[in-house]
Design an enzyme around this catalytic site. Structure first.
Site, PDB file in Angstrom:
ATOM      1  N   ASN A  11       4.867   4.973  -1.115  1.00 26.86           N
ATOM      2  CA  ASN A  11       3.683   4.352  -1.928  1.00 26.86           C
ATOM      3  C   ASN A  11       3.114   3.226  -1.329  1.00 26.86           C
ATOM      4  O   ASN A  11       3.584   2.352  -0.603  1.00 26.86           O
ATOM      5  CB  ASN A  11       4.594   3.568  -3.308  1.00 26.86           C
ATOM      6  CG  ASN A  11       3.461   2.973  -4.265  1.00 26.86           C
ATOM      7  OD1 ASN A  11       2.696   2.252  -3.695  1.00 26.86           O
ATOM      8  ND2 ASN A  11       3.590   3.204  -5.557  1.00 26.86           N
ATOM      9  N   ASP A  13       0.551   1.117  -2.072  1.00 24.53           N
ATOM     10  CA  ASP A  13      -0.369   0.191  -3.053  1.00 24.53           C
ATOM     11  C   ASP A  13      -0.337  -1.037  -2.231  1.00 24.53           C
ATOM     12  O   ASP A  13      -1.659  -1.700  -2.588  1.00 24.53           O
ATOM     13  CB  ASP A  13       0.189  -0.176  -4.341  1.00 24.53           C
ATOM     14  CG  ASP A  13       0.319   1.165  -5.354  1.00 24.53           C
ATOM     15  OD1 ASP A  13      -0.291   2.191  -4.978  1.00 24.53           O
ATOM     16  OD2 ASP A  13       0.947   1.195  -6.149  1.00 24.53           O
ATOM     17  N   ARG A  22      -8.150 -10.551   0.783  1.00 23.98           N
ATOM     18  CA  ARG A  22      -9.286 -11.072   1.536  1.00 23.98           C
ATOM     19  C   ARG A  22     -10.757 -10.326   1.281  1.00 23.98           C
ATOM     20  O   ARG A  22     -11.613 -10.720   1.752  1.00 23.98           O
ATOM     21  CB  ARG A  22      -9.364 -10.976   3.001  1.00 23.98           C
ATOM     22  CG  ARG A  22      -8.308 -12.064   3.569  1.00 23.98           C
ATOM     23  CD  ARG A  22      -9.003 -13.482   3.425  1.00 23.98           C
ATOM     24  NE  ARG A  22      -8.026 -14.560   3.651  1.00 23.98           N
ATOM     25  CZ  ARG A  22      -8.060 -15.114   4.950  1.00 23.98           C
ATOM     26  NH1 ARG A  22      -8.584 -14.836   6.025  1.00 23.98           N
ATOM     27  NH2 ARG A  22      -7.210 -15.947   5.166  1.00 23.98           N
ATOM     28  N   HIS A  54      -4.988  -3.343  -6.856  1.00 26.23           N
ATOM     29  CA  HIS A  54      -4.737  -2.837  -5.381  1.00 26.23           C
ATOM     30  C   HIS A  54      -5.389  -1.496  -5.025  1.00 26.23           C
ATOM     31  O   HIS A  54      -6.597  -1.813  -4.447  1.00 26.23           O
ATOM     32  CB  HIS A  54      -3.178  -2.884  -5.076  1.00 26.23           C
ATOM     33  CG  HIS A  54      -2.371  -2.178  -6.090  1.00 26.23           C
ATOM     34  ND1 HIS A  54      -2.609  -0.801  -6.435  1.00 26.23           N
ATOM     35  CD2 HIS A  54      -1.354  -2.755  -6.747  1.00 26.23           C
ATOM     36  CE1 HIS A  54      -1.519  -0.968  -7.745  1.00 26.23           C
ATOM     37  NE2 HIS A  54      -0.855  -1.740  -7.660  1.00 26.23           N
ATOM     38  N   GLU A  74      -0.345   7.764  -9.487  1.00 28.29           N
ATOM     39  CA  GLU A  74       0.119   7.121 -10.760  1.00 28.29           C
ATOM     40  C   GLU A  74      -0.769   6.408 -11.513  1.00 28.29           C
ATOM     41  O   GLU A  74      -1.688   5.871 -11.024  1.00 28.29           O
ATOM     42  CB  GLU A  74       1.104   5.958 -10.236  1.00 28.29           C
ATOM     43  CG  GLU A  74       2.243   6.321  -9.480  1.00 28.29           C
ATOM     44  CD  GLU A  74       3.123   5.266  -9.137  1.00 28.29           C
ATOM     45  OE1 GLU A  74       2.867   4.019  -9.242  1.00 28.29           O
ATOM     46  OE2 GLU A  74       4.410   5.519  -8.431  1.00 28.29           O
ATOM     47  N   THR A 104       4.205  -5.628 -11.838  1.00 26.29           N
ATOM     48  CA  THR A 104       4.503  -4.166 -11.547  1.00 26.29           C
ATOM     49  C   THR A 104       4.893  -3.483 -12.744  1.00 26.29           C
ATOM     50  O   THR A 104       4.653  -4.125 -13.786  1.00 26.29           O
ATOM     51  CB  THR A 104       5.451  -4.133 -10.434  1.00 26.29           C
ATOM     52  OG1 THR A 104       5.654  -3.051  -9.957  1.00 26.29           O
ATOM     53  CG2 THR A 104       7.041  -4.930 -11.012  1.00 26.29           C
ATOM     54  N   THR A 105       5.041  -2.362 -12.582  1.00 22.98           N
ATOM     55  CA  THR A 105       5.202  -1.583 -13.638  1.00 22.98           C
ATOM     56  C   THR A 105       6.710  -1.833 -14.188  1.00 22.98           C
ATOM     57  O   THR A 105       7.806  -1.527 -13.724  1.00 22.98           O
ATOM     58  CB  THR A 105       5.401   0.074 -13.366  1.00 22.98           C
ATOM     59  OG1 THR A 105       4.376   0.239 -12.572  1.00 22.98           O
ATOM     60  CG2 THR A 105       5.415   1.068 -14.450  1.00 22.98           C
ATOM     61  N   HIS A 193      11.406   2.806  -7.859  1.00 19.75           N
ATOM     62  CA  HIS A 193      11.221   1.280  -8.227  1.00 19.75           C
ATOM     63  C   HIS A 193      12.201   0.437  -7.567  1.00 19.75           C
ATOM     64  O   HIS A 193      13.179   0.596  -8.112  1.00 19.75           O
ATOM     65  CB  HIS A 193      11.011   1.153  -9.409  1.00 19.75           C
ATOM     66  CG  HIS A 193       9.969  -0.185  -9.920  1.00 19.75           C
ATOM     67  ND1 HIS A 193       8.623   0.156 -10.282  1.00 19.75           N
ATOM     68  CD2 HIS A 193      10.403  -1.259  -9.962  1.00 19.75           C
ATOM     69  CE1 HIS A 193       8.284  -1.011 -10.614  1.00 19.75           C
ATOM     70  NE2 HIS A 193       8.940  -1.851 -10.228  1.00 19.75           N
ATOM     71  N   GLY A 194      11.936  -0.616  -6.957  1.00 19.53           N
ATOM     72  CA  GLY A 194      12.636  -1.448  -6.469  1.00 19.53           C
ATOM     73  C   GLY A 194      13.941  -0.994  -5.522  1.00 19.53           C
ATOM     74  O   GLY A 194      14.837  -1.603  -5.347  1.00 19.53           O
ATOM     75  N   GLY A 215       7.780   1.706  -2.301  1.00 20.63           N
ATOM     76  CA  GLY A 215       6.686   1.430  -1.809  1.00 20.63           C
ATOM     77  C   GLY A 215       6.912  -0.026  -1.157  1.00 20.63           C
ATOM     78  O   GLY A 215       6.900  -0.418   0.057  1.00 20.63           O
ATOM     79  N   HIS A 216       7.046  -0.964  -2.274  1.00 21.28           N
ATOM     80  CA  HIS A 216       6.976  -2.419  -2.019  1.00 21.28           C
ATOM     81  C   HIS A 216       8.121  -2.943  -0.844  1.00 21.28           C
ATOM     82  O   HIS A 216       7.606  -3.563   0.176  1.00 21.28           O
ATOM     83  CB  HIS A 216       7.553  -3.267  -3.053  1.00 21.28           C
ATOM     84  CG  HIS A 216       7.268  -4.586  -3.017  1.00 21.28           C
ATOM     85  ND1 HIS A 216       8.377  -5.672  -2.775  1.00 21.28           N
ATOM     86  CD2 HIS A 216       6.075  -5.674  -3.197  1.00 21.28           C
ATOM     87  CE1 HIS A 216       7.815  -6.836  -2.604  1.00 21.28           C
ATOM     88  NE2 HIS A 216       6.438  -6.851  -2.878  1.00 21.28           N
TER      89      HIS A 216
HETATM   90  N1  PXP Z   1       7.514   4.984  -8.717  1.00 23.32           N
HETATM   91  C1  PXP Z   1       6.452   4.493  -9.746  1.00 23.32           C
HETATM   92  C2  PXP Z   1       6.298   5.433 -10.792  1.00 23.32           C
HETATM   93  C3  PXP Z   1       6.133   3.414  -9.628  1.00 23.32           C
HETATM   94  O1  PXP Z   1       5.260   2.758 -10.317  1.00 23.32           O
HETATM   95  C4  PXP Z   1       6.199   2.302  -8.446  1.00 23.32           C
HETATM   96  C5  PXP Z   1       5.784   1.101  -8.269  1.00 23.32           C
HETATM   97  O2  PXP Z   1       4.390   1.138  -8.089  1.00 23.32           O
HETATM   98  C6  PXP Z   1       7.369   3.147  -7.458  1.00 23.32           C
HETATM   99  C7  PXP Z   1       7.886   4.334  -7.894  1.00 23.32           C
HETATM  100  C8  PXP Z   1       7.440   2.350  -6.251  1.00 23.32           C
HETATM  101  O3  PXP Z   1       8.344   1.213  -6.557  1.00 23.32           O
HETATM  102  P1  PXP Z   1       8.474   0.235  -5.412  1.00 23.32           P
HETATM  103  O4  PXP Z   1       7.109  -0.279  -4.940  1.00 23.32           O
HETATM  104  O5  PXP Z   1       9.332  -1.052  -6.192  1.00 23.32           O
HETATM  105  O6  PXP Z   1       9.371   0.628  -4.209  1.00 23.32           O
END
Ligand code: PXP
Length: 243
Positions: A11, A13, A22, A54, A74, A104-105, A193-194, A215-216
């Site tokens: 991800n 984003d 910026r 983003h 997404e 975040t979601t 996620h996370g 992602g994050h």
């Molecule tokens: N999957 C979904 C559906 C998400 O909404 C997100 C966050 O945008 C992620 C995965 C990835 O989560 P993270 O950025 O915490 O790794």
């Protein structure tokens, strides 16, 4: 026993978050996506939010034009996003809940309580040949509702597991049970996620989960070690967990 290969979707984003801080063109999320592909990402995920905080529309068109791996878009289950998806035709759309005030979601999509609307959105996307995934809590009611909505794929929200510290425990068991139920009723199961180096392995070890979207953490870690190294380490941990 070695489990089947588990895909890793990256991800991007938060490359766009940094760019937008910026208002210019650097760093470019598309450049990050291409580097992720070169490093072994099996797909790229991008969340086009209603407020465009983003990823923005032109990022989606550039990703579609330049990626060689599948794009997982997404998005909220709303007409504006469905129209964009039908125009750009990503490989997959993952429907997520979206609140403007959230960072975040937070939490999964309420499919069981909104079945008619989610089924309608899923049907419109499926008709265009887009693979539909629903981002849901690891909860039996939501897994069964996802099937009733006609989605071939679910993505289990691992946020509560991550917040609880990861590892063995009730939250991991919820994910295991939801993934097992998904397999039993014929749904493809993803998770995300996370997820971090510290908590990914127990989730990566669940046989029925065929894809993780991360992602994050990887983007944050990339500040210290570079994007390629951060993706490679995540890949290594996932492979280790499945071997
Ligand atoms: N999957 C979904 C559906 C998400 O909404 C997100 C966050 O945008 C992620 C995965 C990835 O989560 P993270 O950025 O915490 O790794």
């Amino acid at each position: 026993m070695t489990l089947a290969y588990q895909r890793l979707g990256i991800n991007i984003d938060h490359v766009a978050t940094l760019r937008n801080a910026r208002g210019g063109i650097h760093p470019d999320p598309v450049q990050a996506a291409l580097l992720a592909e070169k490093t072994g990402a099996d797909g790229i995920t991008a969340h086009l939010r209603e407020d465009r905080r983003h990823i923005v529309d032109s990022d989606i068109s550039r990703l579609m034009a330049q990626l060689s791996r599948p794009l997982n878009l997404e998005m909220a289950a709303i007409d504006e996003m469905v129209e964009i998806a039908l125009r750009t035709k990503p490989h997959a759309c993952c429907l997520v809940p979206e609140k403007r005030t959230e960072r975040t979601t937070e939490g999964g999509l309420e499919v069981a309580g909104d079945l008619a609307r989610i089924s309608d959105v899923a049907a419109r996307l499926k008709q265009a040949g887009i693979r539909v995934s629903l981002f849901i809590e690891p909860d039996e009611r939501q897994v069964r509702a996802a099937q009733a909505a006609g989605a071939p794929v679910i993505e289990l929200h691992t946020g509560t597991y991550a917040e609880a510290g990861g590892g063995e425990g009730e939250q991991l068991n919820r994910i295991r049970s939801a993934a097992a139920l998904a397999a039993e009723i014929g749904l493809e199961c993803h998770a995300g996620h996370g997820l971090t180096y510290a908590n990914v392995k127990p989730v990566a070890a669940i046989a029925n989960i065929v894809e993780l979207n991360i992602g994050h953490f990887l983007m944050g870690e990339a500040l210290f070690v570079g994007l390629e190294a951060s993706i490679r380490e995540m890949r290594r941990l996932m492979d280790e967990a499945r071997s």
